[in-house]
Design a protein around this motif. Structure first.
Motif, PDB file in Angstrom:
ATOM      1  N   SER A   1       1.743 -15.732  -3.316  1.00 25.40           N
ATOM      2  CA  SER A   1       2.589 -14.536  -3.261  1.00 25.40           C
ATOM      3  C   SER A   1       2.751 -14.136  -1.804  1.00 25.40           C
ATOM      4  CB  SER A   1       1.988 -13.377  -4.060  1.00 25.40           C
ATOM      5  OG  SER A   1       0.815 -12.901  -3.434  1.00 25.40           O
TER       6      SER A   1
ATOM      7  N   ALA B   1       3.608  -5.255  -3.408  1.00 19.02           N
ATOM      8  CA  ALA B   1       4.678  -6.260  -3.484  1.00 19.02           C
ATOM      9  C   ALA B   1       4.101  -7.626  -3.830  1.00 19.02           C
ATOM     10  CB  ALA B   1       5.443  -6.323  -2.158  1.00 19.02           C
ATOM     11  N   ASN B   2       2.954  -7.949  -3.248  1.00 20.30           N
ATOM     12  CA  ASN B   2       2.321  -9.229  -3.570  1.00 20.30           C
ATOM     13  C   ASN B   2       1.961  -9.297  -5.053  1.00 20.30           C
ATOM     14  OD1 ASN B   2       1.526 -11.389  -1.379  1.00 20.30           O
ATOM     15  ND2 ASN B   2       1.562  -9.420  -0.321  1.00 20.30           N
TER      16      ASN B   2
ATOM     17  N   TYR C   1       3.191 -11.296   5.163  1.00 24.54           N
ATOM     18  CA  TYR C   1       1.842 -11.722   4.781  1.00 24.54           C
ATOM     19  C   TYR C   1       1.731 -11.859   3.279  1.00 24.54           C
ATOM     20  CZ  TYR C   1       0.239  -6.838   3.753  1.00 24.54           C
ATOM     21  OH  TYR C   1       0.057  -5.571   3.265  1.00 24.54           O
TER      22      TYR C   1
ATOM     23  N   SER D   1       4.892 -10.920   0.893  1.00 24.44           N
ATOM     24  CA  SER D   1       5.861  -9.846   1.080  1.00 24.44           C
ATOM     25  C   SER D   1       6.342  -9.911   2.519  1.00 24.44           C
ATOM     26  CB  SER D   1       5.224  -8.486   0.794  1.00 24.44           C
ATOM     27  OG  SER D   1       6.154  -7.439   0.988  1.00 24.44           O
ATOM     28  N   VAL D   2       7.492  -9.335   2.777  1.00 20.58           N
ATOM     29  CA  VAL D   2       7.986  -9.213   4.149  1.00 20.58           C
ATOM     30  C   VAL D   2       8.023  -7.729   4.478  1.00 20.58           C
ATOM     31  CG1 VAL D   2       9.844  -9.723   5.771  1.00 20.58           C
ATOM     32  CG2 VAL D   2       9.389 -11.293   3.863  1.00 20.58           C
ATOM     33  N   VAL D   3       7.347  -7.355   5.548  1.00 15.25           N
ATOM     34  CA  VAL D   3       7.208  -5.941   5.912  1.00 15.25           C
ATOM     35  C   VAL D   3       8.252  -5.595   6.975  1.00 15.25           C
ATOM     36  CG1 VAL D   3       5.635  -4.191   6.811  1.00 15.25           C
ATOM     37  CG2 VAL D   3       4.742  -6.073   5.422  1.00 15.25           C
ATOM     38  N   TYR D   4       8.982  -4.520   6.708  1.00 11.97           N
ATOM     39  CA  TYR D   4      10.084  -4.157   7.609  1.00 11.97           C
ATOM     40  C   TYR D   4       9.795  -2.933   8.469  1.00 11.97           C
ATOM     41  CZ  TYR D   4      12.694  -7.597   5.026  1.00 11.97           C
ATOM     42  OH  TYR D   4      13.106  -8.777   4.464  1.00 11.97           O
TER      43      TYR D   4
ATOM     44  N   MET E   1      14.989  -1.550   2.213  1.00 12.76           N
ATOM     45  CA  MET E   1      13.879  -2.458   1.926  1.00 12.76           C
ATOM     46  C   MET E   1      12.683  -2.036   2.771  1.00 12.76           C
ATOM     47  SD  MET E   1      13.275  -5.140  -0.004  1.00 12.76           S
ATOM     48  CE  MET E   1      14.525  -6.419  -0.224  1.00 12.76           C
ATOM     49  N   VAL E   2      11.554  -1.838   2.117  1.00 12.15           N
ATOM     50  CA  VAL E   2      10.325  -1.445   2.819  1.00 12.15           C
ATOM     51  C   VAL E   2       9.410  -2.655   2.979  1.00 12.15           C
ATOM     52  CG1 VAL E   2       8.243  -0.007   2.665  1.00 12.15           C
ATOM     53  CG2 VAL E   2      10.461   0.938   2.003  1.00 12.15           C
ATOM     54  N   ALA E   3       9.118  -3.305   1.889  1.00 11.75           N
ATOM     55  CA  ALA E   3       8.274  -4.506   1.894  1.00 11.75           C
ATOM     56  C   ALA E   3       8.747  -5.359   0.728  1.00 11.75           C
ATOM     57  CB  ALA E   3       6.798  -4.145   1.743  1.00 11.75           C
ATOM     58  N   LYS E   4       9.497  -6.385   1.027  1.00  6.81           N
ATOM     59  CA  LYS E   4      10.142  -7.228   0.024  1.00  6.81           C
ATOM     60  C   LYS E   4       9.198  -7.551  -1.136  1.00  6.81           C
ATOM     61  CE  LYS E   4      12.540 -11.682  -0.189  1.00  6.81           C
ATOM     62  NZ  LYS E   4      12.878 -12.897   0.550  1.00  6.81           N
ATOM     63  N   PRO E   5       9.576  -7.348  -2.379  1.00  8.14           N
ATOM     64  CA  PRO E   5      10.873  -6.844  -2.872  1.00  8.14           C
ATOM     65  C   PRO E   5      10.890  -5.325  -3.129  1.00  8.14           C
ATOM     66  CG  PRO E   5       9.598  -7.679  -4.714  1.00  8.14           C
ATOM     67  CD  PRO E   5       8.706  -7.778  -3.490  1.00  8.14           C
TER      68      PRO E   5
ATOM     69  N   ALA F   1       3.441  -3.393   0.641  1.00 13.40           N
ATOM     70  CA  ALA F   1       3.399  -4.860   0.711  1.00 13.40           C
ATOM     71  C   ALA F   1       2.285  -5.421  -0.161  1.00 13.40           C
ATOM     72  CB  ALA F   1       3.220  -5.318   2.161  1.00 13.40           C
TER      73      ALA F   1
END
Lengths: 386, 182
Positions: free
Chosen positions: B88, A143-144, B109, B90-93, A193-197, A140
């Motif tokens: 920015s 990802a940011n 976050y 992200s979405v954590v799954y 999907m782990v931590a978009k994208p 994540a």
């Protein structure tokens, strides 16, 4: 202060590694011991020849290097343990290089090793409330940065999926990689999907392994034909105002860094080596997450800002391209034993410069660059010359 | 993930409060003291530091008392804006490693830039996580993150999309700063 490139020349005399894999029945010191024996054999040297050992690991705890050295035997030499997250191996290599360049020792060992904790990495590079808020998810955090990179460069998810495809294709040619099976673009884009994208196949796998070297002065070489010169070995541990989300380091809005940590490490490495990015024939660039290879290729100066996605599609970074990147499959195929990773990059470049990379050999490679960065933050760059 | 009724929340600078619930007393504990502050009117603000020498702004407050930009030692505690823009996210799954995080999954976050010139790492809330966008205007809210082993609610700061007042479609506002919003 005397510049290190005016000190004694240092060469890589021998290299050794284990296969990177998941080992249920081996500890890091078993792997470290195995790598040491391979290194000695490659260098044609004996264990008592070694005058100091610089050992890199992240998760193994106190005296981890000593444990590996004990597998071969204590000889009274100093053993120093280095923990610098994903740049640990590069940091150990740099200290070893300096100690030979400064004529403190003639022959030293560098060893990077790790038996990885299972599952995602529990980073300690965060304050307690940041851990409680769940900010320690490295996919994540990357990802940011990816979201920002996509906005700046116009890169798409497909662009960085192609990094995974390229590296897994290269990894299929590397018998020491954890994953030796190629993946298709469709498989990458359809992975979980782990931590978009970021999807699963954009993230490097974990692995256990050990890799190392003997560095020495040229007069101590047993086999001159194997020698590869250390042209530079540098480390930058962060600059003010530059973001590094994997360490919860936020960029400054008022005082953004004029030169980021990664760019600084690249510049220092080129300056020390007395060359420029145009001289690099093969590069191992930090692909812990697929998109990071793209921006780090740019930050190493191997192409202009925002150009990497297009050049990747054009094949410039393939083994037969103009600047082959991650010829051994990178972290994406090899896996990521933290303490060993930067050493594995150097191992591959030494093989390439010796012309021993087999089916993944880059024709006529004379100069190679290795870059690893990680929590701390740290960015290590090593340049090797034939 | 119900927003905390701010009126029953502290005048104690983020200290522990006891609230009454149907099942009895329950305590609410901020994730860390001094991250935010609430006025008597319920206006809640994140607390940061401002360097009197160079003007750099920090969140959270610099514990060291030193400006890490210019190394000046004259810092003042300031209240930060409660609205900003997502730079920015992200979405954590999957559950983060280490067992530190006890909140819901998936969760989101990322970073919010506040108008005075500082970026804050934050959780996002108040909408379907798939609706989040870079450039979206968001505002500060204090919410439950999780419960601790004793059943106390751990509160933290989050940002949620600013909704246009009176817009029943629940559309989020992504334009310039709108002082009409709540």
């Amino acid at each position: 202060m005397k510049p290190i490139n005016q000190m004694r020349e240092v060469v890589v005399a021998g290299i050794g590694t284990t296969r990177f894999n998941v080992y249920e029945d081996k500890q890091w010191f078993h792997l470290g011991g195995e790598a040491i024996l391979n290194i000695l054999k490659d260098a044609g040297m004996q264990w008592p020849d070694i005058q100091a050992a610089f050992c890199a690991s992240v998760y193994q705890g106190t005296g981890s290097g000593h444990q590996a050295i004990k597998e071969v035997g204590l000889t009274g030499i100093p053993v120093v343990n280095i923990e610098n997250a994903c740049s640990s191996g590069g940091s150990a290599f740099r200290l070893a290089y300096q100690s030979v360049a400064a004529e403190i020792y003639d022959i030293v060992l560098v060893l990077g090793m790790e038996k990885m904790p299972r599952g995602p990495i529990p980073s300690t590079a965060f304050r307690p409330f940041e851990l409680q808020m769940g900010f320690n998810v490295q996919p994540a955090n990357y990802a940011n940065e990816t979201v920002e990179y996509m906005k700046e460069s116009g890169a798409t998810v497909e662009d960085f999926s192609l990094v995974s495809v390229k590296n897994r294709k290269n990894g299929a040619l590397n018998p020491n990689a954890r994953f030796q099976k190629p993946v298709t673009l469709e498989e990458v884009m359809a992975s979980r999907m782990v931590a978009k994208p970021m999807r699963l196949l954009h993230c490097c796998p974990l692995a256990d392994g050990a890799t190392g070297f003997i560095l020495c002065s040229r007069d101590k070489l047993k086999s001159a034909s194997k020698a590869v010169k250390v042209a530079s070995s540098v480390l930058s541990s962060g600059v003010y105002g530059d973001a590094f989300y994997p360490s919860a380091l936020v960029d400054s809005v008022k005082f953004p860094a004029k030169e980021g940590m990664t760019e600084m490490s690249a510049r220092m490495a080129y300056e020390q080596a007395g060359i420029g990015p145009e001289d690099i024939d093969v590069a191992q660039v930090y692909d812990t997450m697929a998109p990071s290879e793209l921006w780090d290729i740019e930050k190493m100066g191997l192409c202009g800002k925002g150009e990497a996605p297009r050049l990747l599609r054009e094949g410039k970074f393939n083994i037969n391209g103009q600047i082959p990147v991650n010829t051994d499959g990178g972290l994406m195929s090899r896996g990521h034993p933290l303490g060993a990773t930067a050493c594995a990059q150097i191992y591959e470049v030494v093989l390439q410069l010796r012309g021993e990379a087999g089916p993944r050999q880059v024709e006529g490679a004379q100069v190679g660059l290795c870059h690893a960065s990680g929590a701390g933050p740290n960015s290590s760059v090593t340049i090797l010359k034939k | 993930m119900e927003a905390v009724n701010l009126a029953e929340q502290l005048k104690t600078n983020g200290g522990e409060t006891i609230i009454m619930t149907e099942s009895g007393e329950k305590s609410r504990i901020p994730i860390r003291k001094g991250l935010w502050e609430q006025s008597g009117e319920g206006d809640v603000r994140l607390i940061g530091s401002s360097c009197l020498s160079c003007g750099e702004i920090f969140f959270p407050v610099q514990d060291s008392g030193i400006c890490t930009h210019c190394q000046g030692d004259r810092l003042e505690v300031i209240k930060l804006s409660s609205q900003g823009v997502i730079t920015s996210f992200s979405v954590v799954y999957q559950k983060p490693a280490g067992g530190f995080y006890g909140g819901p999954i998936p969760y989101s976050y990322g970073f919010v830039k506040l108008p005075e010139g500082v970026k804050v790492e934050t959780l996002f809330t108040g909408c379907d996580l798939e609706e989040l966008e870079v450039g979206m205007e968001v505002s500060l809210v204090i919410e439950k993150l999780c419960e601790n082993a004793e059943g106390a609610e751990i509160l933290t700061y989050k940002f949620q999309p600013v909704k246009i007042k009176g817009d029943k479609s629940n559309n989020v506002h992504t334009g310039g700063l709108n002082n009409e919003t709540n």
